[in-house]
Scaffold this active site. Sequence first.
Site, PDB file in Angstrom:
ATOM      1  N   SER A   1      16.252 -43.424 -10.703  1.00  0.00           N
ATOM      2  CA  SER A   1      15.154 -43.026 -11.213  1.00  0.00           C
ATOM      3  C   SER A   1      15.636 -41.708 -12.085  1.00  0.00           C
ATOM      4  CB  SER A   1      14.801 -42.022  -9.886  1.00  0.00           C
ATOM      5  OG  SER A   1      16.452 -41.535  -8.816  1.00  0.00           O
TER       6      SER A   1
ATOM      7  N   ASP B   1      21.097 -40.353  -4.897  1.00  0.00           N
ATOM      8  CA  ASP B   1      21.081 -39.101  -6.502  1.00  0.00           C
ATOM      9  C   ASP B   1      21.806 -37.305  -6.051  1.00  0.00           C
ATOM     10  OD1 ASP B   1      18.730 -40.095  -7.274  1.00  0.00           O
ATOM     11  OD2 ASP B   1      17.411 -38.890  -6.497  1.00  0.00           O
TER      12      ASP B   1
ATOM     13  N   SER C   1       6.008 -40.999   5.407  1.00  0.00           N
ATOM     14  CA  SER C   1       5.581 -40.521   6.935  1.00  0.00           C
ATOM     15  C   SER C   1       5.031 -38.805   7.234  1.00  0.00           C
ATOM     16  CB  SER C   1       7.142 -40.881   7.760  1.00  0.00           C
ATOM     17  OG  SER C   1       8.176 -38.995   6.862  1.00  0.00           O
TER      18      SER C   1
ATOM     19  N   CYS D   1      -2.842  -3.606   7.624  1.00  0.00           N
ATOM     20  CA  CYS D   1      -2.381  -3.313   9.120  1.00  0.00           C
ATOM     21  C   CYS D   1      -2.608  -2.463   9.614  1.00  0.00           C
ATOM     22  CB  CYS D   1      -0.956  -4.447   9.255  1.00  0.00           C
ATOM     23  SG  CYS D   1       0.190  -2.817   8.466  1.00  0.00           S
TER      24      CYS D   1
ATOM     25  N   GLU E   1       0.761  -1.380   0.163  1.00  0.00           N
ATOM     26  CA  GLU E   1       0.215  -0.405  -0.154  1.00  0.00           C
ATOM     27  C   GLU E   1       0.909   1.081  -0.095  1.00  0.00           C
ATOM     28  OE1 GLU E   1      -1.687  -2.721   3.030  1.00  0.00           O
ATOM     29  OE2 GLU E   1      -0.393  -2.340   1.941  1.00  0.00           O
TER      30      GLU E   1
END
Length: 376
Positions: free
Chosen positions: A170, A202, A305, A77, A54
């Site tokens: 992969s 990797d 997980s 704010c 602003e």
Amino acid sequence: MPEDDSTYMRLALRLAARGVGRTSPNPVVGAVVVRGRAVVGKGYHERAGGPHAEVHALAAAGDLARGGTLYVTLEPCNHVGRTPPCTEAIIRSGVDRVVVGCRDPNPHVIGKGVEVLRSQGLDVEVGVEEERCRRLNDAFIKHVTTGLPMVVAKAAASLDGKIACATGDSRWITNERSRRFVHRLRRAFDAVLVGVGTVLADDPQLTPRIPGRGGKKPLRVILDTNLRTPFESQVVRSAAEAPTLIATGPQPDRGRVGRFQERGVEILALPFEEGRVSPSRLLRELGSRQITSLLVEGGAEVHGSFFRAGLVDKVYFFYAPKIIGGRDAVPLVGGRGAAVVGESLALSRVRVRRFDGDIMVEAYVATSPLLAAEAG
């Protein structure tokens, strides 16, 4: 709602997007000042601690703001932080009307900015392009309402849902366009996480590599229960250039800890959960450090997980037009999984995007606090 309001708010959203990856732990915000039908001022929140959107837009408009309309993607704010309250600048500017995309969920702000502006006689409208404004600040909203980072799971898989062959190979399942998008995606996050298995297989750098673009490097987090990360791995060798944290078990080997610390790697000892480093405790620790967003690029067990603990808010799953096959190939999500289809984790607000032959699925986990807060 006037059609022009949506047009100008979408412009403010495009401005706000320029701040993605630069303002954390603050939100990204864009603002536009309109007088008549002319845009007389534009601005966005460029960096944490800097002037808010602003302020930039009103300064650009100068005296032309008087009698005009301010469009801002997030509620202004009304409290003192590292910068003065934006409501004061808005009132001084002389604008007659303020259009707000969505309310700020920050307890210091919510509703108070709008209330102050209305008390000063300004016409304030809230909720223009609200959904888009909220989605742009998912990470900020999650952190400010829960104290935890938004968690996004990213994976690259074959069309039959395999992220690696039985041999562990992969590279590369998805194409170059998909991989370039991932590098842009990393720039938007405060932290990127993998498991030690990914490091061993990797040897990734885990940094956003975009030609001609600098900027903040995300914190690299490695889940490593037994401190198996090699000292010669790329993440360790580059720890002086990019922040690196290894989350390990509660009693790590002191000798190895010292050697990692000498190389600039932080070691965080955490309790176990089901025999592994607790992902929920890790999230609480990251949240306390003002990490608002975490991109999980782990293997099957790491993803498993996080999903099993109910910690994932959103997914970016890339599928290549390939069939790896085989019962021993590595699935996208490991662990126990659902016992019956009715226990499957539902996704919501699904979007699909093509990268040449690859398909990216972007979706929210239906139980994410981000969606639950809206439903409430």
